[in-house]
Design a protein around this motif. Sequence first.
Motif, PDB file in Angstrom:
ATOM      1  N   THR A 313      -1.952 -44.098  67.200  1.00  0.00           N
ATOM      2  CA  THR A 313      -1.398 -44.835  66.067  1.00  0.00           C
ATOM      3  C   THR A 313      -0.340 -44.022  65.325  1.00  0.00           C
ATOM      4  O   THR A 313       0.673 -44.550  64.881  1.00  0.00           O
ATOM      5  N   SER A 314      -0.591 -42.732  65.191  1.00  0.00           N
ATOM      6  CA  SER A 314       0.377 -41.892  64.469  1.00  0.00           C
ATOM      7  C   SER A 314       1.703 -41.825  65.228  1.00  0.00           C
ATOM      8  O   SER A 314       2.773 -41.737  64.612  1.00  0.00           O
ATOM      9  N   ILE A 357       2.798 -36.005  62.821  1.00  0.00           N
ATOM     10  CA  ILE A 357       2.119 -37.042  62.023  1.00  0.00           C
ATOM     11  C   ILE A 357       0.692 -37.109  62.537  1.00  0.00           C
ATOM     12  O   ILE A 357       0.455 -37.341  63.729  1.00  0.00           O
ATOM     13  N   THR A 358      -0.270 -36.915  61.647  1.00  0.00           N
ATOM     14  CA  THR A 358      -1.659 -36.898  62.089  1.00  0.00           C
ATOM     15  C   THR A 358      -2.596 -37.190  60.921  1.00  0.00           C
ATOM     16  O   THR A 358      -2.567 -36.466  59.922  1.00  0.00           O
ATOM     17  N   GLY A 361      -5.169 -34.394  60.989  1.00  0.00           N
ATOM     18  CA  GLY A 361      -4.593 -33.052  60.890  1.00  0.00           C
ATOM     19  C   GLY A 361      -5.217 -32.077  61.872  1.00  0.00           C
ATOM     20  O   GLY A 361      -4.972 -30.873  61.813  1.00  0.00           O
ATOM     21  N   THR A 363      -5.703 -33.088  65.450  1.00  0.00           N
ATOM     22  CA  THR A 363      -5.527 -33.550  66.825  1.00  0.00           C
ATOM     23  C   THR A 363      -4.919 -32.424  67.663  1.00  0.00           C
ATOM     24  O   THR A 363      -3.803 -31.961  67.385  1.00  0.00           O
ATOM     25  N   VAL A 409     -12.892 -45.622  63.196  1.00  0.00           N
ATOM     26  CA  VAL A 409     -12.179 -44.919  64.269  1.00  0.00           C
ATOM     27  C   VAL A 409     -10.778 -45.517  64.462  1.00  0.00           C
ATOM     28  O   VAL A 409      -9.815 -44.812  64.736  1.00  0.00           O
ATOM     29  N   LYS A 495      -4.743 -51.520  68.604  1.00  0.00           N
ATOM     30  CA  LYS A 495      -5.887 -51.893  67.751  1.00  0.00           C
ATOM     31  C   LYS A 495      -6.823 -52.807  68.518  1.00  0.00           C
ATOM     32  O   LYS A 495      -8.028 -52.626  68.503  1.00  0.00           O
ATOM     33  N   GLU A 498      -8.739 -50.995  71.396  1.00  0.00           N
ATOM     34  CA  GLU A 498      -9.709 -50.010  70.900  1.00  0.00           C
ATOM     35  C   GLU A 498     -11.017 -50.639  70.453  1.00  0.00           C
ATOM     36  O   GLU A 498     -12.083 -50.128  70.751  1.00  0.00           O
ATOM     37  N   VAL A 615      -9.441 -36.160  67.793  1.00  0.00           N
ATOM     38  CA  VAL A 615      -9.534 -35.709  69.182  1.00  0.00           C
ATOM     39  C   VAL A 615      -9.118 -34.241  69.237  1.00  0.00           C
ATOM     40  O   VAL A 615      -7.927 -33.916  69.300  1.00  0.00           O
TER      41      VAL A 615
HETATM   42  C1  AGP Z   1      -6.115 -44.908  66.129  1.00  0.00           C
HETATM   43  O1  AGP Z   1      -6.628 -46.182  65.956  1.00  0.00           O
HETATM   44  C2  AGP Z   1      -6.713 -44.145  67.202  1.00  0.00           C
HETATM   45  N1  AGP Z   1      -8.102 -43.986  67.024  1.00  0.00           N
HETATM   46  C3  AGP Z   1      -5.984 -42.938  67.730  1.00  0.00           C
HETATM   47  O2  AGP Z   1      -4.951 -43.419  68.511  1.00  0.00           O
HETATM   48  C4  AGP Z   1      -5.412 -41.923  66.709  1.00  0.00           C
HETATM   49  O3  AGP Z   1      -4.354 -42.509  66.008  1.00  0.00           O
HETATM   50  C5  AGP Z   1      -4.937 -40.668  67.454  1.00  0.00           C
HETATM   51  O4  AGP Z   1      -6.041 -40.073  68.087  1.00  0.00           O
HETATM   52  C6  AGP Z   1      -4.249 -39.678  66.559  1.00  0.00           C
HETATM   53  O5  AGP Z   1      -5.076 -39.218  65.543  1.00  0.00           O
HETATM   54  P1  AGP Z   1      -4.504 -38.410  64.314  1.00  0.00           P
HETATM   55  O6  AGP Z   1      -3.620 -39.301  63.538  1.00  0.00           O
HETATM   56  O7  AGP Z   1      -5.727 -37.973  63.551  1.00  0.00           O
HETATM   57  O8  AGP Z   1      -3.755 -37.237  64.867  1.00  0.00           O
END
Ligand code: AGP
Length: 618
Positions: A313-314, A357-358, A361, A363, A409, A495, A498, A615
């Motif tokens: 998403t980011s 973008i996270t 913060g 990932t 999530v 969306k 998921e 993640v």
């Molecule tokens: C969003 O719906 C997801 N779960 C996933 O794509 C998420 O945006 C991605 O893992 C990045 O996460 P972050 O923004 O915490 O870096």
Amino acid sequence: MCGIIGYIGPREAAPIILNGLRRLEYRGYDSAGIAVLGAGGISIQRAIGKLSNLEAQIQPAMGNPASPVQTGIGHTRWATHGAPSERNAHPHVSADGNVAVVHNGIVENFAELRRELQAEGVVFHSDTDTETIVHLVDRYLRAGQTFEQAAHAAIAQLRGAQAIVLMSAQEPGTLIAARVGNAGGVSIGLGNADGEMFVASDIPGILEHTRRIIFLDSHDVAVVRPGQVQIRRLNGEPVNRTPQIIAWDPVSAEKGEYRHFMQKEIYEQARAITDTLRGRVDFETGAVTLEDLSLSPQEANRLQRVYTVACGTSAHSGLIGKFLIERLARISVEVDYGSEFRYRDPMIGAHCAALGITQSGETADTLAAMQEARQKGALVWSIVNAIGSQAQRTSDGHILMRAGPEIGVASTKAFTTSVVDQYLLACYLGRQRFADSTAGAAHAHDLACLPSLVSRVLEPNPLYDDLANLFHHCEHFLYLGRGINYPVALEGALKLKEISYIHAEGYPAGEMKHGPIALIDEQMPVVCIAVQDVVYDKMISQIEQVKARNGIVIAVATEGDTLIPGKADYVLWVPDAPALLTPVLTAIPLQRLAYHLAIRRGCDVDQPRNLAKSVTVE
Ligand code: AGP
């Protein structure tokens, strides 16, 4: 991914730890466990599946009622090494049962360490990499080292990114917490009374107890005792870390009257956008102030390119930001997935900025991409939601999303706030480069109107239930958008897949005729974002092409458009808005549609299968 909670204090540890783990459930897990120091030593309970399974087997008074201080640790596990099973769940204990560990991350050299320990006679009881940590600590304790020395010696041997919390039966009222690299955070919460102390991988787990938080840096090892924390670097050097006061309201981490966190977070978007604008825009002059990111006009003019790095998403938000920054600041922007950036030897260097973008913060792919940019000499910025996260702390400048805790999530409010933050960044950079206050004032006016437009998109609308009833059985959806709304099509499809497990594809509408058109028949719902902007006519023509093949068109369109009801089968309306801000509005009907479809299919929207909120592995 995995969640960690630790407690030291006068209250019964197990319920506090379980409650904290419950607040971290959103991170995703397959098993859970808890270790509490009782009168006869450390007692452990572990269970596969949901926390309720663990809860059902917790004995009353796992702790030591005779002791003034209770000590415990808990963990929700997301399997990496070893299948999800009770024996692989954390905590793991040393052979004598006197040391317990919980761990996030991967011990990359675990096979070699395991062989070494087995040669010394250690018997392993799990398939995990984590178990090596506790046997290493035990090795150094048996050699006569103190708990702290043994923890340092063991952690120094581990390769890879780790977050570790250890407890020892020999030292009641002590937890050792360590962070090495980017396997998620470790925070120490300073309780308000009685020397109570908390440890957590994510602050929503302890927010109800304290807002005074110390964030550990990579290579910090903290010895936590009632009312005190001593931190040393892994090389032994003492270090001071100042507690931060977290502005997040503990209530914002609760579901309240909502059925799901995702639903609550969708409805919070008008408030979240107001918060992200607060104090940053002078609505009279149009001047934008970003409290943690500043550039002189000269520096802004020297900037040749922005490289946005993000995931999921980011990354979709970053694709929208490309339009915003290129249009308002006239700086070229490239957008990469964090997981791809490093592997193409990017031409980034001085006079470039990398923008991570996270939401979390943490990932791993995004952090690694930011690190790559830093090594190549670029300025590193981040847009983050999680205060104190690695991305925030390692950036040269950052913008907080101020969305409040996002627990579901599926990211929703972090998406829209991060788009608004990029709009602010674009305005800021534009102003530094061109000193054009007239344009700035117009953009500020547009921003001021945004929260009330968002509220309108959130009004009750029975069409969402109707669409869910009509289409919940569909196994495929297509999402089409053009221009700045093309990334919204990607996001709408993400969306849906998921949380509902319906296969969905997002496509730039103009590309439909080059392939995906073959998929369209009377079974295929096609969501078309067709707001009245420069590509409106083109979108109408795409809709006609879908209808000509008997596809089912669900349009997202601008209120007052009289043409579209005659073209589409169903219309989700958004208010008229300046073109650059339309993605903030058009994303919301797609979030709501996904939510309603998933609920109708009986899915667990807050904890969809196989997904983790943050993640932290590559
Ligand atoms: C969003 O719906 C997801 N779960 C996933 O794509 C998420 O945006 C991605 O893992 C990045 O996460 P972050 O923004 O915490 O870096």
